[in-house]
Scaffold this motif. Structure first.
Motif, short mmCIF file in Angstrom:
data_model
loop_
_atom_site.label_atom_id
_atom_site.label_comp_id
_atom_site.label_asym_id
_atom_site.label_seq_id
_atom_site.Cartn_x
_atom_site.Cartn_y
_atom_site.Cartn_z
N VAL A 126 19.74 -17.20 7.18
CA VAL A 126 19.49 -18.34 7.87
C VAL A 126 20.58 -19.01 8.63
O VAL A 126 21.80 -18.53 8.67
CB VAL A 126 19.13 -19.46 6.75
CG1 VAL A 126 18.11 -19.09 5.91
CG2 VAL A 126 20.57 -19.56 5.74
N THR A 127 20.09 -19.94 9.86
CA THR A 127 21.24 -20.47 10.39
C THR A 127 21.00 -21.91 10.44
O THR A 127 20.21 -22.64 10.02
CB THR A 127 20.90 -20.19 11.99
OG1 THR A 127 19.80 -20.69 12.43
CG2 THR A 127 20.99 -18.71 12.27
N THR A 128 22.38 -22.66 10.49
CA THR A 128 22.16 -24.12 10.55
C THR A 128 21.88 -24.68 11.82
O THR A 128 21.87 -23.90 12.80
CB THR A 128 23.55 -24.59 10.18
OG1 THR A 128 24.64 -24.01 11.26
CG2 THR A 128 24.09 -24.25 8.78
N THR A 156 27.86 -15.49 2.37
CA THR A 156 26.92 -14.86 1.81
C THR A 156 27.24 -15.14 0.12
O THR A 156 28.19 -15.34 -0.47
CB THR A 156 26.74 -13.39 1.65
OG1 THR A 156 26.50 -12.92 2.94
CG2 THR A 156 25.93 -12.81 0.87
N ILE A 215 21.28 -15.11 -0.30
CA ILE A 215 20.96 -15.83 1.36
C ILE A 215 22.33 -15.55 1.77
O ILE A 215 23.36 -15.66 1.25
CB ILE A 215 20.80 -17.31 1.00
CG1 ILE A 215 20.34 -17.87 2.22
CG2 ILE A 215 21.71 -18.11 0.11
CD1 ILE A 215 19.90 -19.15 2.11
N THR A 216 22.30 -15.61 3.25
CA THR A 216 23.45 -15.31 3.97
C THR A 216 23.26 -16.61 5.11
O THR A 216 22.16 -16.51 5.89
CB THR A 216 23.77 -14.05 4.79
OG1 THR A 216 24.15 -13.25 3.78
CG2 THR A 216 24.87 -14.14 5.69
N THR A 217 24.23 -17.58 5.21
CA THR A 217 23.99 -18.56 5.82
C THR A 217 25.16 -18.33 7.32
O THR A 217 26.53 -18.29 7.01
CB THR A 217 24.39 -19.86 5.25
OG1 THR A 217 23.45 -20.04 4.12
CG2 THR A 217 24.25 -21.08 6.31
N LEU A 225 26.95 -20.58 9.88
CA LEU A 225 27.33 -21.90 10.27
C LEU A 225 28.38 -21.99 11.07
O LEU A 225 29.34 -21.30 11.23
CB LEU A 225 27.30 -22.70 9.09
CG LEU A 225 28.54 -22.39 7.96
CD1 LEU A 225 28.78 -23.59 7.14
CD2 LEU A 225 28.15 -21.27 7.13
#
Length: 96
Positions: A16-18, A81, A87-89, A91
């Protein structure tokens, strides 16, 4: 510091991305894919030596992983992660 850039070191889960990273992608000001691939392969980027060692430990014992990539003077990308690899973000530091 040693790294193995030939193979993935873990499965990143959902990526996911912020909003800040997403805005940069949409403006074509950032392509995060090369940094994500580095992260998954165990190249933690510009973290300090203590954080590098912590990531190496985290790979073996299931802790959170953090990579930092200083892309430009005003652009730093963090990739985190979670410990369970669900989940890996991606940001920006001010979004943490």
């Amino acid at each position: 510091m040693t790294l193995n850039c030939s193979a993935p070191q873990f499965t990143p889960g959902v990526i996911v991305t912020t909003p800040g990273v997403q805005a940069l992608i949409e403006r074509e000001a950032l392509n995060p894919l090369p940094y994500l691939l580095r992260h998954i392969k165990g190249d933690w980027g510009d973290v300090c030596s203590e954080d590098w060692e912590e990531n190496q430990y985290a790979l073996k014992f299931g802790r959170r992983l953090l990579s930092v990539y200083n892309i430009a003077p005003e652009l730093t990308l963090w990739i985190i992660t979670e410990w369970d690899r669900s989940i890996t973000t991606m940001l920006l530091p001010d979004e943490y």
